[in-house]
Design a protein around this motif. Structure first.
Motif, PDB file in Angstrom:
ATOM      1  N   MET A   1       0.923  -1.044  -0.253  1.00  0.00           N
ATOM      2  CA  MET A   1       0.082  -0.373  -0.242  1.00  0.00           C
ATOM      3  C   MET A   1       1.345   1.372  -0.277  1.00  0.00           C
ATOM      4  SD  MET A   1      -3.488   0.332   1.945  1.00  0.00           S
ATOM      5  CE  MET A   1      -4.425   2.633   1.814  1.00  0.00           C
ATOM      6  N   SER A   2       0.731   2.327  -0.718  1.00  0.00           N
ATOM      7  CA  SER A   2       0.913   3.910  -0.879  1.00  0.00           C
ATOM      8  C   SER A   2       1.213   4.499   0.867  1.00  0.00           C
ATOM      9  CB  SER A   2       0.766   4.615  -2.070  1.00  0.00           C
ATOM     10  OG  SER A   2       1.693   5.756  -2.283  1.00  0.00           O
ATOM     11  N   ASP A   3       2.381   4.319   1.159  1.00  0.00           N
ATOM     12  CA  ASP A   3       2.793   6.145   2.061  1.00  0.00           C
ATOM     13  C   ASP A   3       1.857   6.847   1.644  1.00  0.00           C
ATOM     14  OD1 ASP A   3       3.373   4.322   4.176  1.00  0.00           O
ATOM     15  OD2 ASP A   3       5.419   4.464   3.107  1.00  0.00           O
ATOM     16  N   THR A   4       1.801   7.540   0.470  1.00  0.00           N
ATOM     17  CA  THR A   4       1.087   8.803  -0.518  1.00  0.00           C
ATOM     18  C   THR A   4      -0.628   8.730  -0.101  1.00  0.00           C
ATOM     19  OG1 THR A   4       2.436   8.740  -2.447  1.00  0.00           O
ATOM     20  CG2 THR A   4       0.583  10.109  -2.590  1.00  0.00           C
ATOM     21  N   PRO A   5      -0.673  10.175   0.943  1.00  0.00           N
ATOM     22  CA  PRO A   5      -1.447   9.797   1.278  1.00  0.00           C
ATOM     23  C   PRO A   5      -3.067  10.371  -0.453  1.00  0.00           C
ATOM     24  CG  PRO A   5      -0.918  11.922   1.817  1.00  0.00           C
ATOM     25  CD  PRO A   5       0.347  11.123   1.307  1.00  0.00           C
ATOM     26  N   VAL A   6      -4.426  10.140  -0.146  1.00  0.00           N
ATOM     27  CA  VAL A   6      -5.339   9.928  -1.089  1.00  0.00           C
ATOM     28  C   VAL A   6      -5.505  11.142  -1.689  1.00  0.00           C
ATOM     29  CG1 VAL A   6      -7.970   9.612  -1.429  1.00  0.00           C
ATOM     30  CG2 VAL A   6      -6.421   7.774  -0.107  1.00  0.00           C
ATOM     31  N   LEU A   7      -5.354  11.904  -1.048  1.00  0.00           N
ATOM     32  CA  LEU A   7      -6.040  13.515  -1.522  1.00  0.00           C
ATOM     33  C   LEU A   7      -5.074  13.891  -2.604  1.00  0.00           C
ATOM     34  CD1 LEU A   7      -7.383  16.170  -1.554  1.00  0.00           C
ATOM     35  CD2 LEU A   7      -5.789  17.221   1.006  1.00  0.00           C
ATOM     36  N   TRP A  42      -4.933  20.072   4.489  1.00  0.00           N
ATOM     37  CA  TRP A  42      -5.339  19.067   4.683  1.00  0.00           C
ATOM     38  C   TRP A  42      -4.239  17.410   4.064  1.00  0.00           C
ATOM     39  CZ3 TRP A  42      -9.755  21.243   1.594  1.00  0.00           C
ATOM     40  CH2 TRP A  42     -10.172  22.362   2.119  1.00  0.00           C
ATOM     41  N   LEU A  43      -3.392  18.085   3.581  1.00  0.00           N
ATOM     42  CA  LEU A  43      -2.162  17.466   2.856  1.00  0.00           C
ATOM     43  C   LEU A  43      -1.279  16.874   3.617  1.00  0.00           C
ATOM     44  CD1 LEU A  43      -1.550  19.632  -0.329  1.00  0.00           C
ATOM     45  CD2 LEU A  43      -2.214  16.621  -0.207  1.00  0.00           C
ATOM     46  N   ARG A  44      -1.324  17.955   4.810  1.00  0.00           N
ATOM     47  CA  ARG A  44      -0.212  17.057   6.384  1.00  0.00           C
ATOM     48  C   ARG A  44      -1.498  16.182   6.651  1.00  0.00           C
ATOM     49  NH1 ARG A  44       2.551  22.214   5.383  1.00  0.00           N
ATOM     50  NH2 ARG A  44       0.459  23.526   6.786  1.00  0.00           N
ATOM     51  N   TRP A  74      -9.695  11.230   4.600  1.00  0.00           N
ATOM     52  CA  TRP A  74      -9.435  11.481   6.445  1.00  0.00           C
ATOM     53  C   TRP A  74      -9.815  10.426   6.697  1.00  0.00           C
ATOM     54  CZ3 TRP A  74     -11.492  15.229   3.406  1.00  0.00           C
ATOM     55  CH2 TRP A  74     -11.185  16.372   2.760  1.00  0.00           C
ATOM     56  N   PRO A  75      -8.714   9.471   6.475  1.00  0.00           N
ATOM     57  CA  PRO A  75      -8.716   7.954   7.638  1.00  0.00           C
ATOM     58  C   PRO A  75      -9.435   8.369   8.965  1.00  0.00           C
ATOM     59  CG  PRO A  75      -6.794   7.534   6.228  1.00  0.00           C
ATOM     60  CD  PRO A  75      -8.069   9.054   5.434  1.00  0.00           C
ATOM     61  N   GLN A  76      -8.343   9.585   9.517  1.00  0.00           N
ATOM     62  CA  GLN A  76      -8.164   9.076  11.249  1.00  0.00           C
ATOM     63  C   GLN A  76      -9.619  10.111  12.064  1.00  0.00           C
ATOM     64  OE1 GLN A  76      -6.732   9.883   8.846  1.00  0.00           O
ATOM     65  NE2 GLN A  76      -5.446  12.132   8.809  1.00  0.00           N
ATOM     66  N   SER A  79     -14.300   7.337  10.219  1.00  0.00           N
ATOM     67  CA  SER A  79     -15.227   5.837   9.564  1.00  0.00           C
ATOM     68  C   SER A  79     -15.530   5.121   9.154  1.00  0.00           C
ATOM     69  CB  SER A  79     -14.459   4.736  11.397  1.00  0.00           C
ATOM     70  OG  SER A  79     -14.870   3.592  11.216  1.00  0.00           O
ATOM     71  N   ALA A  80     -15.233   4.262   7.539  1.00  0.00           N
ATOM     72  CA  ALA A  80     -16.538   3.335   7.497  1.00  0.00           C
ATOM     73  C   ALA A  80     -17.842   3.476   8.122  1.00  0.00           C
ATOM     74  CB  ALA A  80     -16.216   2.292   6.177  1.00  0.00           C
ATOM     75  N   MET A  81     -17.755   2.710   9.300  1.00  0.00           N
ATOM     76  CA  MET A  81     -17.935   2.432   9.732  1.00  0.00           C
ATOM     77  C   MET A  81     -18.861   2.956  11.363  1.00  0.00           C
ATOM     78  SD  MET A  81     -18.543  -1.100   9.093  1.00  0.00           S
ATOM     79  CE  MET A  81     -18.105  -2.107   9.492  1.00  0.00           C
ATOM     80  N   SER A  82     -18.937   4.502  10.989  1.00  0.00           N
ATOM     81  CA  SER A  82     -18.743   5.494  12.593  1.00  0.00           C
ATOM     82  C   SER A  82     -20.116   5.748  12.272  1.00  0.00           C
ATOM     83  CB  SER A  82     -17.125   6.734  12.304  1.00  0.00           C
ATOM     84  OG  SER A  82     -17.810   7.437  10.975  1.00  0.00           O
ATOM     85  N   GLY A  83     -20.719   5.986  10.382  1.00  0.00           N
ATOM     86  CA  GLY A  83     -22.207   6.506  10.509  1.00  0.00           C
ATOM     87  C   GLY A  83     -21.564   8.063  10.560  1.00  0.00           C
ATOM     88  N   LEU A  84     -21.212   9.337  10.426  1.00  0.00           N
ATOM     89  CA  LEU A  84     -20.843   9.793  10.939  1.00  0.00           C
ATOM     90  C   LEU A  84     -20.470  10.976   9.611  1.00  0.00           C
ATOM     91  CD1 LEU A  84     -18.299  10.175  14.074  1.00  0.00           C
ATOM     92  CD2 LEU A  84     -20.881  10.879  13.183  1.00  0.00           C
TER      93      LEU A  84
END
Length: 134
Positions: A1-7, A42-44, A74-76, A79-84
């Protein structure tokens, strides 16, 4: 997996600078929505406020022609399960703002709200005024 952020990957694929992303957001949401330098944060890893994460995901999805999830950018923070992951309806504020007009800039409307005399400010509910300094 790449360390480059998705953004960063999305911006690279679009050949956009962070400033271009900011201009696209301001074009779709109105001038002055964000600073042209905000996407650098955001990139940081910082996450935009309010509904901006969803605006960014929708804009990137539209321009790239594929779904880009807020959770991927922004995975941190999401969360896909958070409902937020979906923006909630705006809360009704205790004050009733009047939409600013061309004659009344947004700053004026914000200042009017800040100095509104609707309710006593808790810190001013008791005690005297401080003396003015020369």
């Amino acid at each position: 997996m790449s360390d480059t952020p998705v953004l960063a990957t999305c911006l690279s694929r679009l050949a956009w600078s962070p400033e271009q992303l900011a201009r696209e957001i301001n074009h779709s949401r109105g001038p002055g929505t964000i600073s042209e330098k905000a996407p650098y944060n955001w990139l940081r890893g910082s996450c935009p406020r309010r509904d901006l994460p969803h605006v960014v995901a929708e804009l990137l999805s539209e321009r790239l022609g594929e779904h880009i999830a807020v959770e991927a950018i922004w995975p941190q923070h999401f969360s896909a399960m958070s409902g937020l992951t979906k923006p909630t309806a705006p809360r009704r504020m205790p004050w009733h703002p009047v939409p600013p007009t061309a004659e009344q800039p947004l700053v004026t409307a914000a200042l009017d709200w800040l100095v509104a005399d609707n309710d006593a400010i808790p810190s001013r509910a008791r005690g005297g005024d401080l003396p003015r300094l020369p």
